[in-house]
Design a protein around this motif. Structure first.
Motif, PDB file in Angstrom:
ATOM      1  N   ALA A  91      20.629 -71.936  11.237  1.00 37.32           N
ATOM      2  CA  ALA A  91      21.712 -72.364  10.352  1.00 37.32           C
ATOM      3  C   ALA A  91      21.737 -73.877  10.300  1.00 37.32           C
ATOM      4  CB  ALA A  91      23.061 -71.837  10.847  1.00 37.32           C
ATOM      5  N   ALA A  92      21.954 -74.425   9.101  1.00 37.85           N
ATOM      6  CA  ALA A  92      22.038 -75.870   8.904  1.00 37.85           C
ATOM      7  C   ALA A  92      23.458 -76.226   8.477  1.00 37.85           C
ATOM      8  CB  ALA A  92      21.041 -76.321   7.835  1.00 37.85           C
ATOM      9  N   PRO A  93      23.867 -77.502   8.639  1.00 41.79           N
ATOM     10  CA  PRO A  93      25.213 -77.897   8.208  1.00 41.79           C
ATOM     11  C   PRO A  93      25.475 -77.595   6.740  1.00 41.79           C
ATOM     12  CG  PRO A  93      24.224 -79.604   9.566  1.00 41.79           C
ATOM     13  CD  PRO A  93      23.145 -78.594   9.294  1.00 41.79           C
ATOM     14  N   HIS A  94      24.445 -77.744   5.901  1.00 39.08           N
ATOM     15  CA  HIS A  94      24.592 -77.452   4.470  1.00 39.08           C
ATOM     16  C   HIS A  94      23.397 -76.605   4.048  1.00 39.08           C
ATOM     17  CE1 HIS A  94      27.830 -80.369   4.269  1.00 39.08           C
ATOM     18  NE2 HIS A  94      27.048 -81.221   4.889  1.00 39.08           N
ATOM     19  N   GLY A  95      23.594 -75.302   3.934  1.00 37.61           N
ATOM     20  CA  GLY A  95      22.512 -74.434   3.514  1.00 37.61           C
ATOM     21  C   GLY A  95      21.900 -73.695   4.688  1.00 37.61           C
ATOM     22  N   ASP A  96      20.743 -73.083   4.423  1.00 34.10           N
ATOM     23  CA  ASP A  96      20.041 -72.288   5.426  1.00 34.10           C
ATOM     24  C   ASP A  96      18.935 -73.113   6.065  1.00 34.10           C
ATOM     25  OD1 ASP A  96      21.587 -70.023   4.908  1.00 34.10           O
ATOM     26  OD2 ASP A  96      20.323 -69.495   3.201  1.00 34.10           O
ATOM     27  N   ALA A  97      18.425 -72.583   7.178  1.00 36.67           N
ATOM     28  CA  ALA A  97      17.376 -73.306   7.894  1.00 36.67           C
ATOM     29  C   ALA A  97      16.428 -72.314   8.551  1.00 36.67           C
ATOM     30  CB  ALA A  97      17.979 -74.238   8.947  1.00 36.67           C
ATOM     31  N   LEU A  98      15.188 -72.739   8.673  1.00 37.70           N
ATOM     32  CA  LEU A  98      14.169 -72.009   9.404  1.00 37.70           C
ATOM     33  C   LEU A  98      13.635 -72.918  10.495  1.00 37.70           C
ATOM     34  CD1 LEU A  98      12.173 -70.532   6.375  1.00 37.70           C
ATOM     35  CD2 LEU A  98      13.884 -69.334   7.762  1.00 37.70           C
ATOM     36  N   ALA A  99      13.323 -72.348  11.643  1.00 38.89           N
ATOM     37  CA  ALA A  99      12.695 -73.094  12.727  1.00 38.89           C
ATOM     38  C   ALA A  99      11.314 -72.505  12.938  1.00 38.89           C
ATOM     39  CB  ALA A  99      13.524 -73.007  14.003  1.00 38.89           C
ATOM     40  N   LEU A 100      10.287 -73.259  12.574  1.00 39.83           N
ATOM     41  CA  LEU A 100       8.905 -72.780  12.655  1.00 39.83           C
ATOM     42  C   LEU A 100       8.308 -73.256  13.976  1.00 39.83           C
ATOM     43  CD1 LEU A 100       6.477 -71.382  11.363  1.00 39.83           C
ATOM     44  CD2 LEU A 100       5.950 -73.539  10.192  1.00 39.83           C
ATOM     45  N   LEU A 101       8.154 -72.334  14.908  1.00 42.07           N
ATOM     46  CA  LEU A 101       7.587 -72.678  16.213  1.00 42.07           C
ATOM     47  C   LEU A 101       6.075 -72.830  16.130  1.00 42.07           C
ATOM     48  CD1 LEU A 101       8.046 -73.041  19.274  1.00 42.07           C
ATOM     49  CD2 LEU A 101       7.765 -70.569  19.514  1.00 42.07           C
ATOM     50  N   SER A 102       5.420 -71.907  15.458  1.00 40.85           N
ATOM     51  CA  SER A 102       3.961 -71.981  15.314  1.00 40.85           C
ATOM     52  C   SER A 102       3.522 -71.063  14.186  1.00 40.85           C
ATOM     53  CB  SER A 102       3.261 -71.579  16.624  1.00 40.85           C
ATOM     54  OG  SER A 102       3.588 -70.245  16.978  1.00 40.85           O
ATOM     55  N   GLY A 103       2.374 -71.396  13.610  1.00 41.24           N
ATOM     56  CA  GLY A 103       1.794 -70.554  12.580  1.00 41.24           C
ATOM     57  C   GLY A 103       1.948 -71.115  11.175  1.00 41.24           C
ATOM     58  N   TRP A 104       1.777 -70.218  10.177  1.00 42.86           N
ATOM     59  CA  TRP A 104       1.735 -70.598   8.774  1.00 42.86           C
ATOM     60  C   TRP A 104       2.852 -69.914   7.985  1.00 42.86           C
ATOM     61  CZ3 TRP A 104      -1.810 -73.878   6.415  1.00 42.86           C
ATOM     62  CH2 TRP A 104      -2.902 -74.275   7.196  1.00 42.86           C
ATOM     63  N   ILE A 105       3.466 -70.662   7.082  1.00 42.06           N
ATOM     64  CA  ILE A 105       4.411 -70.078   6.135  1.00 42.06           C
ATOM     65  C   ILE A 105       4.191 -70.726   4.770  1.00 42.06           C
ATOM     66  CG2 ILE A 105       6.156 -69.574   7.878  1.00 42.06           C
ATOM     67  CD1 ILE A 105       7.765 -71.976   6.820  1.00 42.06           C
ATOM     68  N   LYS A 106       4.546 -69.979   3.733  1.00 37.35           N
ATOM     69  CA  LYS A 106       4.595 -70.529   2.381  1.00 37.35           C
ATOM     70  C   LYS A 106       5.968 -70.215   1.802  1.00 37.35           C
ATOM     71  CE  LYS A 106       2.367 -70.795  -2.153  1.00 37.35           C
ATOM     72  NZ  LYS A 106       1.178 -70.473  -2.968  1.00 37.35           N
ATOM     73  N   ILE A 107       6.596 -71.212   1.195  1.00 33.86           N
ATOM     74  CA  ILE A 107       7.950 -71.075   0.673  1.00 33.86           C
ATOM     75  C   ILE A 107       7.942 -71.325  -0.829  1.00 33.86           C
ATOM     76  CG2 ILE A 107      10.317 -71.930   0.815  1.00 33.86           C
ATOM     77  CD1 ILE A 107       9.694 -72.921   3.613  1.00 33.86           C
ATOM     78  N   ALA A 108       8.689 -70.503  -1.548  1.00 31.98           N
ATOM     79  CA  ALA A 108       8.876 -70.712  -2.981  1.00 31.98           C
ATOM     80  C   ALA A 108      10.353 -70.521  -3.307  1.00 31.98           C
ATOM     81  CB  ALA A 108       8.026 -69.735  -3.788  1.00 31.98           C
ATOM     82  N   ARG A 109      10.897 -71.488  -4.033  1.00 29.45           N
ATOM     83  CA  ARG A 109      12.291 -71.398  -4.509  1.00 29.45           C
ATOM     84  C   ARG A 109      12.259 -71.713  -5.995  1.00 29.45           C
ATOM     85  NH1 ARG A 109      16.795 -74.209  -1.452  1.00 29.45           N
ATOM     86  NH2 ARG A 109      17.649 -72.150  -1.004  1.00 29.45           N
ATOM     87  N   THR A 110      12.520 -70.717  -6.805  1.00 27.16           N
ATOM     88  CA  THR A 110      12.352 -70.889  -8.243  1.00 27.16           C
ATOM     89  C   THR A 110      13.624 -70.648  -9.033  1.00 27.16           C
ATOM     90  OG1 THR A 110      11.638 -68.584  -8.417  1.00 27.16           O
ATOM     91  CG2 THR A 110       9.925 -70.250  -8.147  1.00 27.16           C
ATOM     92  N   HIS A 111      14.664 -70.095  -8.422  1.00 27.26           N
ATOM     93  CA  HIS A 111      15.862 -69.735  -9.159  1.00 27.26           C
ATOM     94  C   HIS A 111      16.905 -70.836  -9.071  1.00 27.26           C
ATOM     95  CE1 HIS A 111      14.974 -65.132  -8.872  1.00 27.26           C
ATOM     96  NE2 HIS A 111      14.035 -65.818  -9.479  1.00 27.26           N
ATOM     97  N   ALA A 112      17.623 -71.027 -10.144  1.00 30.75           N
ATOM     98  CA  ALA A 112      18.682 -72.040 -10.159  1.00 30.75           C
ATOM     99  C   ALA A 112      19.842 -71.672  -9.264  1.00 30.75           C
ATOM    100  CB  ALA A 112      19.181 -72.235 -11.590  1.00 30.75           C
ATOM    101  N   THR A 113      19.884 -70.408  -8.789  1.00 29.51           N
ATOM    102  CA  THR A 113      20.989 -69.993  -7.919  1.00 29.51           C
ATOM    103  C   THR A 113      20.871 -70.579  -6.523  1.00 29.51           C
ATOM    104  OG1 THR A 113      19.743 -67.979  -7.424  1.00 29.51           O
ATOM    105  CG2 THR A 113      21.422 -67.847  -9.152  1.00 29.51           C
ATOM    106  N   ALA A 114      19.730 -71.162  -6.179  1.00 27.40           N
ATOM    107  CA  ALA A 114      19.552 -71.773  -4.863  1.00 27.40           C
ATOM    108  C   ALA A 114      20.220 -73.143  -4.870  1.00 27.40           C
ATOM    109  CB  ALA A 114      18.072 -71.883  -4.527  1.00 27.40           C
ATOM    110  N   THR A 115      21.533 -73.139  -4.718  1.00 26.23           N
ATOM    111  CA  THR A 115      22.296 -74.384  -4.839  1.00 26.23           C
ATOM    112  C   THR A 115      22.198 -75.248  -3.597  1.00 26.23           C
ATOM    113  OG1 THR A 115      24.280 -73.223  -4.091  1.00 26.23           O
ATOM    114  CG2 THR A 115      23.917 -73.354  -6.467  1.00 26.23           C
ATOM    115  N   GLU A 116      21.997 -74.644  -2.442  1.00 23.65           N
ATOM    116  CA  GLU A 116      21.904 -75.394  -1.200  1.00 23.65           C
ATOM    117  C   GLU A 116      20.447 -75.554  -0.793  1.00 23.65           C
ATOM    118  OE1 GLU A 116      24.263 -76.903   0.204  1.00 23.65           O
ATOM    119  OE2 GLU A 116      26.002 -76.040  -0.780  1.00 23.65           O
TER     120      GLU A 116
END
Length: 296
Positions: A91-116
């Motif tokens: 959890a972040a003060p404003h919005g969501d958060a991920l903590a990546l300890l190790s490895g690979w991720i790919k992130i995509a945010r394409t919708h206008a509803t992602a306000t934070e």
């Protein structure tokens, strides 16, 4: 207020209420869709997950050497996990958060509803993504990312005031104790090691007709081996672990393992060796206090 003004105000209020209801309906819980078995640590219990489930804040996830997974949120965020990847839902003060300890991720945010914005913490590099797509790799000693589209803001965990915005088609990497290295092209080693599916755009996975949205009924208590890397991780989420895993330290062999590693886990010292209780002060009644003053 006349009738016309009142009617207009009611229409605006109704429209706002409908919009809020629509956003609430869309922003449901994040769903994990595993490809192969995924290890889930929820609270102090370890589960093996092989079907879609709803995630909760604090969940620790790990894919195996042959597996992968995808996380989809109601606000249009998609996070793909490669093999041998360990990540936490934070959890972040404003919005969501991920903590990546190790490895690979790919992130995509394409919708206008992602306000934070979405924050991604690694051991050597912190990133914030509002919209776009990016690929990240992390280990305990180094982090690297490539921004395909959109833009990110980067920060160094040990230099909170140093923030650098980057737009698409930029690559950044950092080793522990070294400055940030920004380039216009990814390093060849980054491209060579990146999971092949990450070369393609992410797409939402069709929801199954019967999704198991709760954790499996059977699990086992987490062991020190399950948590060792997380407990010593240089990540902000580490600050929550003492309170969360304190019950495990009441028994063996978890308690002994923590004691053996106190040099790397100084925050656990108060759990194993709590300070002595302060002696209770005797209460002095007003009559005794007045008597003392008269005698003096």
């Amino acid at each position: 207020m006349n009738a016309r003004t009142l009617l207009q105000a009611l229409r605006i209020g109704f429209a706002i209420a409908c919009l809020c209801a629509l956003q609430c309906a869309q922003a449901g819980p994040a769903i994990l869709r595993p490809e192969g078995a995924v290890t889930l640590i929820r609270a102090t219990t370890v589960f093996k997950v092989d079907a879609p489930i709803a995630l909760e804040r604090g969940d620790l996830l790990a894919t195996d050497a042959q597996g992968s997974a995808q996380i989809e949120d109601g606000d249009g965020t998609i996070v793909a996990l490669g093999a041998d990847t360990r990540i936490a839902i934070d959890a972040a003060p404003h919005g969501d958060a991920l903590a990546l300890l190790s490895g690979w991720i790919k992130i995509a945010r394409t919708h206008a509803t992602a306000t934070e914005p979405l924050s991604i913490d690694t051991a050597t590099l912190d990133a914030t993504l509002r919209d776009g797509a990016a690929v990240l790799h992390a280990s305990r000693d180094a982090s690297a990312l490539f921004i395909e589209t959109g833009g990110m803001t980067l920060a160094l965990p040990d230099q909170a005031d140093a923030r650098q915005p980057l737009d698409g088609e930029h690559y950044a990497e950092r080793e522990a104790g070294k400055p940030l290295d920004v380039r216009t092209r990814p390093a060849p080693s980054f491209i060579a090691a990146m999971p092949l599916p990450f070369r393609d755009p992410l797409a939402s996975v069709a929801a199954p007709t019967k999704a198991k949205l709760t954790a499996p009924a059977q699990g086992r208590p987490a062991t020190y081996a399950d948590l060792a890397d997380w407990l010593a991780a240089p990540l902000p989420i580490r600050r929550t672990f003492v309170a969360r895993f304190r019950p495990l330290a009441q028994g063996e062999p978890f308690r002994s393992h923590v004691r053996q590693n106190l040099r790397n886990l100084p925050e656990w010292r108060r759990v194993l060796c709590p300070p002595p209780a302060m002696p209770r002060r005797r209460a002095v009644s007003p009559v005794q206090a007045q008597s003392t003053e008269v005698e003096s």
